[in-house]
Design a protein around this motif. Structure first.
Motif, PDB file in Angstrom:
ATOM      1  N   PHE A 663     -15.488  17.954  23.703  1.00 55.40           N
ATOM      2  CA  PHE A 663     -14.970  18.519  22.461  1.00 55.40           C
ATOM      3  C   PHE A 663     -15.296  17.617  21.270  1.00 55.40           C
ATOM      4  CE2 PHE A 663     -11.686  18.914  19.181  1.00 55.40           C
ATOM      5  CZ  PHE A 663     -11.957  20.220  18.797  1.00 55.40           C
ATOM      6  N   VAL A 664     -15.003  16.324  21.404  1.00 56.03           N
ATOM      7  CA  VAL A 664     -15.196  15.422  20.266  1.00 56.03           C
ATOM      8  C   VAL A 664     -16.673  15.285  19.919  1.00 56.03           C
ATOM      9  CG1 VAL A 664     -14.914  13.050  19.454  1.00 56.03           C
ATOM     10  CG2 VAL A 664     -13.065  14.174  20.706  1.00 56.03           C
ATOM     11  N   TRP A 665     -17.474  14.995  20.921  1.00 57.39           N
ATOM     12  CA  TRP A 665     -18.888  14.706  20.653  1.00 57.39           C
ATOM     13  C   TRP A 665     -19.671  15.992  20.401  1.00 57.39           C
ATOM     14  CZ3 TRP A 665     -21.036   9.519  21.949  1.00 57.39           C
ATOM     15  CH2 TRP A 665     -22.370   9.394  21.568  1.00 57.39           C
ATOM     16  N   ASN A 666     -19.597  16.923  21.350  1.00 55.81           N
ATOM     17  CA  ASN A 666     -20.462  18.107  21.292  1.00 55.81           C
ATOM     18  C   ASN A 666     -19.977  19.162  20.307  1.00 55.81           C
ATOM     19  OD1 ASN A 666     -21.879  16.854  23.315  1.00 55.81           O
ATOM     20  ND2 ASN A 666     -20.959  18.024  24.965  1.00 55.81           N
ATOM     21  N   ILE A 667     -18.670  19.426  20.313  1.00 53.11           N
ATOM     22  CA  ILE A 667     -18.146  20.511  19.476  1.00 53.11           C
ATOM     23  C   ILE A 667     -17.825  20.011  18.058  1.00 53.11           C
ATOM     24  CG2 ILE A 667     -16.324  22.240  19.219  1.00 53.11           C
ATOM     25  CD1 ILE A 667     -18.185  22.787  21.560  1.00 53.11           C
ATOM     26  N   PHE A 668     -16.943  19.015  17.979  1.00 55.21           N
ATOM     27  CA  PHE A 668     -16.444  18.595  16.669  1.00 55.21           C
ATOM     28  C   PHE A 668     -17.522  17.878  15.852  1.00 55.21           C
ATOM     29  CE2 PHE A 668     -13.907  15.692  13.910  1.00 55.21           C
ATOM     30  CZ  PHE A 668     -13.207  16.667  13.209  1.00 55.21           C
ATOM     31  N   CYS A 669     -18.154  16.876  16.460  1.00 57.52           N
ATOM     32  CA  CYS A 669     -19.131  16.076  15.691  1.00 57.52           C
ATOM     33  C   CYS A 669     -20.470  16.792  15.534  1.00 57.52           C
ATOM     34  CB  CYS A 669     -19.340  14.719  16.357  1.00 57.52           C
ATOM     35  SG  CYS A 669     -17.877  13.665  16.329  1.00 57.52           S
ATOM     36  N   ASP A 670     -21.057  17.201  16.656  1.00 54.82           N
ATOM     37  CA  ASP A 670     -22.422  17.735  16.608  1.00 54.82           C
ATOM     38  C   ASP A 670     -22.515  19.114  15.966  1.00 54.82           C
ATOM     39  OD1 ASP A 670     -23.236  15.436  17.772  1.00 54.82           O
ATOM     40  OD2 ASP A 670     -23.857  16.291  19.676  1.00 54.82           O
TER      41      ASP A 670
END
Length: 904
Positions: A663-670
């Motif tokens: 969630f943090v890396w792939n969804i929220f940030c990227d």
């Protein structure tokens, strides 16, 4: 760093753990946020420390166990539970005594010279000065325990509980004295537990010795690895089905050197396939022989003293009676010889008498004392025992009826198997440090068991002189009371009523039998309820290649080094991510560094949002969101938080970490931040909404990940200006807005398009600097509308020079993507050298096919799979999987290229 500095300035370029960890932890401790209060509302959730040895320092096994406990404790506190994490240390009898004895040795002081009382003063002084090292190290890890309640297994309150339990069990007939075989440490001159014995493979010998038949009719040859115990032999056993020896059963032999007559007996303990099929029986010095001796009612003379030296007192009568046939002078000269020296002398004498048939090399398992390294001796001694089998009944039933659940469930079968084979539990130790057994021997020859000497004297009467038993109790006895003694038992305290039974026990499989089962037996017996509802069993920590860590391999890792280099959060996150139910965890600097990269990503995202005017709101307070991105990210966050919660509910720590990461890396940030950038950087009327939503979602991330990375999340919460004490904020509630499904469908479509375009560009080797048109064939009105809505994002993130509906036939030499109803063409002419790219792909495909064939041949080789180390076999399987994945991608790229060229 001062507390004020936490919120005084914008975020630094990078997160430096050393600037925050000590400051934050000290403040948490001072605030009392870790402290439990039985009067607080909320369902009780309690965990007991598996108390580390007071002599111990933090190792990776501790780091694993305590990180998992801390994650659960912090999560349940966020969920609103009334939480207690009960800390403490174990007095670790033999380990602590060894440490202090060695310290005194360096000063030229022997404990026997100064006496028990003075020695114990030295131990308590050492404990006060050095015994809390591991506690301070656990604080560096971030352990959120209620340190105000820290206990020690030799505290007066716990000592009182120990005495009460001993006396009650004795009066119930469940504690008694008996003469049985124990593991004996000749260096410490004490019985030790199985857990303190390590079996090491050692190159030794098998001696074949002729034992003459008493009637002169030949001899029977036995094979033994311990000729020095021959002096204590009382029989020779053969298997009743062994045709070679049937005629000899019942006859007598004359024991070499000693001369006493001993029988040849039939017993299934003797294996016809091993050695000569005939074995000597020495009940006082071998566990199997002891059982054979009981079955056949044989004597059990002890021939090694407490220091493993030859001791002849119990066979002196045999020597005297057999003086005509015994080598009396030789045997008596052995008295006081260490066992190894005695072995050499005995073997030489047997050889001189032509009784040594042959000597063969033999690999055997030698029991070594974990503390001190002495070779452990099975020894027949008078000890105190607890009837573990009777105590086990209610504990076994608690597992059967589901009052206690093991995770993974297969450990329940192991538990049942251990409980079925329970032997009497030897609870006495010949040490000075520990709980001295509350038994007194009277001058009248009787034994008095009581909680105090005053009670014992009252039982005995004033005319009887009492001497207290010198032995102390096995440390597992006092730690077996840990779940209720630490809560104040035998007093009826509010803590005992509120937090017992505890919620979950987190521990390794290696102490299920020694500690877990003891707590279950004693808890169900004295509290009439189980000590915990769930037993969560984790695996071993291995190195990054899957190998067991050991000094000989030189692959051991100090968790404090990992914390110093990468921070406590990265270390905890790596542990969490690697911990799957029922499997060992691979851990090392590379893995911790990978998870530090995640923390850096989170920090950078927060810094970007801070620089772009994000609103740090903990709740959306009824905000009606309208932007598709807002609805989508709130729906994704809601699902992620639900999945994180469910993963922790199921003790799936790796799933929890995976959901956080994705969630943090792939969804929220990227995706979210990339798609929101142009809105943040403009006067777009949607900017205030997106900034508030971004602030809320980041805050939810910080709360959702606080259990595993408490330092960086707390630092961000405060420095970004969120309201409320971070340690007392609640787990975020789901915020799934109206229109979430439509928003998810649209953003998923956009992500798929951009991802597919990126994949094609990568596979076709299109340079990032070269933009390419995206031509849509058969696109629906909805697709065309989406293209219009997200034109800027597609251009920027997909490196598109134009996005338009295709007019006319499909272009030549173009890669194509199927996206729902539409076909997307990416013309390649002018972007790449088509022929060169085709040649490159074909060459790479050939290389990969060759590598696959090579690894497959190796894995098909039965000898390799069976003989190679498991980690090497697994490494080759992983390589094969990776090669096959790479090959599929390269073939797909060639198909795209070839297919379009064919249409040209």
């Amino acid at each position: 760093m001062t507390d004020e500095a936490l919120t005084a300035a914008p975020l630094e370029k990078t997160f430096q753990p050393e600037n925050y960890e000590k400051t934050l932890y000290e403040r948490w401790e001072e605030s009392g946020v870790f402290r439990a209060d039985p009067a607080r509302p909320g369902p009780a959730f309690s965990i007991m420390f598996p108390p580390p040895n007071v002599t111990g320092t933090l190792h990776l096994g501790h780091a694993l166990t305590f990180t998992l406990q801390d994650i659960l404790i912090r999560w349940r506190r966020e969920k609103g539970d009334n939480v207690l994490w009960q800390p403490g240390t174990d007095h670790a009898g033999i380990a602590t005594q060894m440490v202090v004895e060695r310290m005194l040795d360096r000063e030229g002081i022997k404990r026997q010279e100064i006496g028990r009382s003075a020695f114990l003063e030295h131990v308590w002084k050492w404990k006060h000065n050095y015994g809390g090292t591991i506690i301070e190290q656990l604080k560096r890890l971030g352990a959120a325990a209620d340190w105000s309640r820290e206990r020690f297994t030799m505290d007066e309150g716990l000592s009182k509980a120990v005495r009460k339990v001993f006396v009650q069990l004795y009066r119930e007939g469940l504690i008694y004295r008996d003469k049985r075989l124990v593991n004996w440490d000749p260096a410490f001159r004490s019985a030790i537990s199985d857990l303190e014995v390590e079996n090491r493979e050692t190159k030794g010998a098998m001696w074949h010795i002729r034992y003459p038949l008493a009637d002169g009719g030949g001899a029977i040859t036995i094979a033994t690895t311990r000729p020095e115990t021959l002096l204590g032999d009382v029989a020779v056993a053969v298997n009743p089905e062994d045709e070679r020896y049937k005629a000899l059963i019942g006859r007598k032999i004359r024991l070499p050197l000693v001369g006493r007559l001993i029988p040849i007996i039939a017993d299934e303990h003797s294996d016809p396939q091993k050695g000569t099929g005939a074995v000597k029986i020495t009940p006082a010095h071998d566990f199997n022989d002891f059982e054979v001796g009981k079955r056949h009612q044989l004597p059990a003379p002890t021939i090694l003293d407490e220091e493993a030296q030859i001791w002849l007192d119990e066979i002196e009568n045999d020597l005297a009676a057999s003086s005509q046939t015994a080598d009396t002078a030789f045997v008596r000269a052995l008295a006081g010889q260490p066992r190894d020296e005695a072995r050499k002398l005995i073997v030489a004498e047997l050889e001189r008498q032509d009784l040594l048939e042959k000597v063969e090399p033999h690999v055997l398992q030698v029991p070594i004392a974990e503390r001190g390294g002495a070779v452990v001796e099975p020894r027949l001694t008078l000890q105190w025992y607890c009837d573990a089998q009777k105590l086990a009944g209610p504990a076994v039933e608690a597992v059967r009826n589901g009052k206690i659940v093991f995770e993974p469930r297969q450990w329940e079968n192991t538990f049942y198997a251990w409980m079925r084979d329970l032997q009497p539990w030897c609870i006495s130790r010949q040490l000075w440090w520990g709980h001295q057994i509350p038994a007194w021997y009277g001058s009248d020859g009787r034994t008095y068991v009581a909680e105090t000497v005053q009670e014992a004297q009252k039982q005995a009467g004033p005319e009887v002189t009492l001497t207290q038993e010198e032995d102390v109790l096995d440390t597992w006895f006092s730690s077996g009371l840990w779940p209720f003694s630490t809560l104040g038992w035998p007093k009826e305290t509010p803590e005992l009523e509120r937090y017992y039974p505890t919620s979950v026990l987190v521990t390794g499989f290696d102490i299920i039998f020694f500690w877990v089962s003891r707590m279950m037996m004693l808890g169900t017996h004295f509290m009439k309820d189980v000590p915990f509802r769930k037993v969560l069993i984790h695996g071993l920590v291995r190195d990054e290649k899957g190998q067991k860590m050991s000094k000989s391999r030189g692959n051991g890792i100090d968790p404090l080094d990992l914390i110093a280099q990468y921070g406590a959060d990265a270390t905890r996150l790596a542990i969490c991510a690697g911990t799957g139910i029922g499997r060992d965890i691979k851990l090392g600097p590379t893995r911790v560094e990978e998870h530090r990269a995640f923390i850096t990503k989170l920090w950078n995202a927060a810094r970007f949002l801070q620089m772009n005017g994000m609103e740090p709101v903990a709740e959306l307070e009824g905000l009606q969101v309208s932007h598709t991105l807002s609805r989508w990210i709130l729906a994704e966050a809601s699902q992620a938080l639900h999945d994180m919660d469910q993963a922790l509910q199921a003790s799936r720590f790796d799933d929890y970490a995976r959901v956080c990461y994705q969630f943090v890396w792939n969804i929220f940030c990227d995706w979210f931040l990339e798609l929101a950038k142009p809105v943040f950087n403009s006067d777009n009327p949607d900017a205030p909404e997106l900034r508030k939503v971004a602030g809320y979602v980041l805050g939810a991330i910080l709360r959702g990940m606080q259990p595993v990375i408490p330092f960086v999340t707390a630092a961000l919460w405060e420095k970004l200006g969120y309201k409320g004490d971070f340690e007392t904020v609640r787990w975020p509630e789901s915020q799934k807005p109206v229109g979430a499904e439509e928003a998810q469908e649209e953003i998923d479509w956009l992500r798929k398009l951009i991802s597919e375009v990126r994949t094609v560009r990568s596979e076709m080797n299109i340079p990032p600097s070269r933009k390419a048109p995206l031509l849509f064939q058969d696109a629906s009105a909805q697709t065309l509308k989406r293209l219009s809505n997200w034109q800027e994002a597609i251009d920027r993130m997909g490196r598109a020079s134009e996005v338009s509906a295709l007019q006319g036939p499909a272009p030549k030499a173009a890669a194509q993507i199927i996206l729902d109803e539409a076909t997307v063409f990416i013309p390649l002419e002018g972007l790449i050298d088509l022929q060169a790219e085709q040649a490159r792909l074909e060459k790479e495909i050939a290389r990969l096919e060759e590598e696959i064939a090579k690894v497959a041949r190796k894995l098909e080789n039965k000898n390799f799979v069976e003989r190679a180390k498991p980690e090497i076999v697994q490494e080759n399987r992983d390589r094969l999987t990776q090669f096959e994945s790479d090959l599929a991608r390269q073939k797909a790229a060639l198909a795209r290229l070839g297919g379009n060229q064919g249409n040209a």
